[in-house]
Design a protein around this motif. Structure first.
Motif, mmCIF file in Angstrom:
data_model
loop_
_atom_site.group_PDB
_atom_site.id
_atom_site.type_symbol
_atom_site.label_atom_id
_atom_site.label_comp_id
_atom_site.label_asym_id
_atom_site.label_seq_id
_atom_site.Cartn_x
_atom_site.Cartn_y
_atom_site.Cartn_z
ATOM 1 N N PRO A 43 -5.942 10.643 -7.655
ATOM 2 C CA PRO A 43 -7.025 10.227 -6.742
ATOM 3 C C PRO A 43 -6.918 8.761 -6.327
ATOM 4 C CG PRO A 43 -7.903 11.517 -8.560
ATOM 5 C CD PRO A 43 -6.469 11.226 -8.893
ATOM 6 N N LEU A 44 -6.464 7.914 -7.245
ATOM 7 C CA LEU A 44 -6.263 6.513 -6.885
ATOM 8 C C LEU A 44 -5.172 6.378 -5.833
ATOM 9 C CD1 LEU A 44 -6.454 4.744 -10.380
ATOM 10 C CD2 LEU A 44 -8.201 4.836 -8.596
ATOM 11 N N GLY A 45 -4.168 7.242 -5.937
ATOM 12 C CA GLY A 45 -3.107 7.233 -4.936
ATOM 13 C C GLY A 45 -3.618 7.614 -3.559
ATOM 14 N N LEU A 46 -4.531 8.602 -3.510
ATOM 15 C CA LEU A 46 -5.116 9.000 -2.228
ATOM 16 C C LEU A 46 -5.975 7.883 -1.636
ATOM 17 C CD1 LEU A 46 -6.146 12.689 -3.056
ATOM 18 C CD2 LEU A 46 -4.220 11.911 -1.654
ATOM 19 N N LEU A 47 -6.729 7.195 -2.499
ATOM 20 C CA LEU A 47 -7.528 6.075 -2.015
ATOM 21 C C LEU A 47 -6.633 4.947 -1.494
ATOM 22 C CD1 LEU A 47 -10.305 5.827 -4.764
ATOM 23 C CD2 LEU A 47 -10.562 6.626 -2.414
ATOM 24 N N THR A 48 -5.544 4.683 -2.208
ATOM 25 C CA THR A 48 -4.609 3.648 -1.766
ATOM 26 C C THR A 48 -3.966 4.030 -0.444
ATOM 27 O OG1 THR A 48 -4.132 3.130 -4.082
ATOM 28 C CG2 THR A 48 -2.603 2.273 -2.446
ATOM 29 N N LEU A 49 -3.634 5.319 -0.297
ATOM 30 C CA LEU A 49 -3.052 5.796 0.954
ATOM 31 C C LEU A 49 -4.031 5.653 2.113
ATOM 32 C CD1 LEU A 49 -0.709 7.178 2.424
ATOM 33 C CD2 LEU A 49 -1.706 9.382 1.767
ATOM 34 N N ALA A 50 -5.295 6.009 1.878
ATOM 35 C CA ALA A 50 -6.313 5.862 2.930
ATOM 36 C C ALA A 50 -6.492 4.398 3.305
ATOM 37 C CB ALA A 50 -7.638 6.455 2.458
ATOM 38 N N GLY A 51 -6.502 3.528 2.305
ATOM 39 C CA GLY A 51 -6.602 2.098 2.592
ATOM 40 C C GLY A 51 -5.394 1.588 3.359
ATOM 41 N N GLY A 52 -4.215 2.130 3.028
ATOM 42 C CA GLY A 52 -3.004 1.737 3.738
ATOM 43 C C GLY A 52 -3.029 2.147 5.196
ATOM 44 N N VAL A 53 -3.555 3.344 5.480
ATOM 45 C CA VAL A 53 -3.672 3.794 6.870
ATOM 46 C C VAL A 53 -4.637 2.888 7.642
ATOM 47 C CG1 VAL A 53 -4.455 5.677 8.366
ATOM 48 C CG2 VAL A 53 -3.087 6.179 6.333
ATOM 49 N N GLY A 54 -5.749 2.534 6.984
ATOM 50 C CA GLY A 54 -6.686 1.624 7.623
ATOM 51 C C GLY A 54 -6.063 0.262 7.907
ATOM 52 N N MET A 55 -5.287 -0.242 6.951
ATOM 53 C CA MET A 55 -4.620 -1.522 7.156
ATOM 54 C C MET A 55 -3.562 -1.424 8.246
ATOM 55 S SD MET A 55 -5.961 -3.905 5.465
ATOM 56 C CE MET A 55 -4.679 -5.055 5.952
ATOM 57 N N ALA A 113 0.832 -1.207 0.000
ATOM 58 C CA ALA A 113 0.000 0.000 0.000
ATOM 59 C C ALA A 113 0.865 1.254 0.000
ATOM 60 C CB ALA A 113 -0.927 -0.006 1.213
ATOM 61 N N ALA A 114 1.950 1.255 0.765
ATOM 62 C CA ALA A 114 2.832 2.420 0.811
ATOM 63 C C ALA A 114 3.531 2.632 -0.527
ATOM 64 C CB ALA A 114 3.860 2.239 1.923
ATOM 65 N N ALA A 115 4.047 1.548 -1.109
ATOM 66 C CA ALA A 115 4.735 1.670 -2.392
ATOM 67 C C ALA A 115 3.770 2.083 -3.493
ATOM 68 C CB ALA A 115 5.409 0.341 -2.741
ATOM 69 N N GLY A 116 2.562 1.501 -3.486
ATOM 70 C CA GLY A 116 1.572 1.863 -4.494
ATOM 71 C C GLY A 116 1.119 3.306 -4.369
ATOM 72 N N SER A 117 0.928 3.780 -3.139
ATOM 73 C CA SER A 117 0.523 5.171 -2.921
ATOM 74 C C SER A 117 1.579 6.126 -3.433
ATOM 75 C CB SER A 117 0.267 5.412 -1.434
ATOM 76 O OG SER A 117 -0.755 4.570 -0.947
#
Length: 266
Positions: A223-235, A206-210
């Motif tokens: 925007p996909l990067g922001l969604l990936t970052l939010a998902g990474g924080v949740g994980m 998630a961090a690398a993808g963001s």
């Protein structure tokens, strides 16, 4: 458009997802072993020092009205003593095994937490050798306790359940031998190892993808990067919960295995 943009970005930027090799840093002191003395071994030694320092400091000045450090130390100890040792093993037999349960819980907890600490970011229990060593200690412990309590008859108690019809008893005995003496130590170790490894890899991905998506020029990828970052924080937050739960589950199963070794019948 998204499906077309992602391959184009990957081709231009050369996105390389993290792999298992990224978790194995070069050895600090190569001494001939495949990995030598590396970051994992250093963190394990550090965890022993941190745990020892904390509980020695918490118990150094015992007071009737405990301060914050003493209260936290006593609460931590009582959690393992009462909620795991006393409740599972039983009030009559649990006391001799509290030190083992206590040491296992906090050793695993601290080494799991390493995966959520910035700059460290390596749960040492995500290396299978650590999980095997811990499960091996527990495996030898409950077998020795069973032999000490029941003698050689312990093996019969362990694999011959009471009340089983004689017609299916041979099949049940084979299943019990496999599940108790072969499968149990493997699952005890792999449950901890696999959970920590998978969780850490998901956070790394998630961090690398963001980072990759947010640094691309295509406006659609940000925007996909922001969604990936939010998902990474949740994980990340979910992984902290899993780190605590896995330390508890490993210690709880240890108490269950000890209780089974001390029981008069199964």
């Amino acid at each position: 458009m998204i499906a077309l943009a992602l391959p184009a970005a990957a081709n231009e930027g050369g996105f390389v997802p993290p792999t298992l090799e990224d978790m194995h840093l070069p050895a600090i002191i190569p001494w001939g072993a495949p990995e030598g003395f590396g970051k994992q071994m250093l963190l394990i030694l550090l965890s022993v020092l941190l745990i020892s320092w904390f509980f020695v400091a918490a118990a150094r000045r015992g007071q009737m009205v405990p301060g914050k450090l003493q209260f936290l130390g006593e609460m931590s100890y009582n959690f393992v003593r009462n909620s795991v040792g006393k409740d599972i093993i039983g009030e009559r037999d649990f006391r001799p095994y509290v030190p083992l349960l206590f040491a296992l819980f906090f050793f695993i907890l601290v080494n799991n937490f390493y995966g959520s600490i910035p700059l460290i970011q390596l749960p040492t229990t995500s290396h299978v050798g650590t999980a095997y060593a811990l499960a091996g200690i527990v495996y030898v412990t409950w077998i020795v306790l069973g032999l000490k309590k029941h003698g050689i008859g312990y093996f019969k108690l362990a694999v011959v359940p009471s009340g089983v019809p004689k017609a299916i008893l041979p099949l049940v005995v084979v299943i019990e031998i496999i599940s108790t003496f072969l499968v149990r130590p493997v699952t005890h170790s792999l449950r901890l190892f696999a959970t920590m490894l998978a969780g850490h890899l998901i956070i790394m991905l998630a961090a690398a993808g963001s980072e990759f998506l947010l640094t691309q020029d295509q406006w659609l990828l940000k925007p996909l990067g922001l969604l990936t970052l939010a998902g990474g924080v949740g994980m990340y937050l979910f992984e902290v919960l899993i780190q605590v739960l896995q330390a508890y589950v490993f210690t709880l199963l240890t108490a269950i295995y000890i209780q089974g070794s001390l029981a008069e019948e199964h």
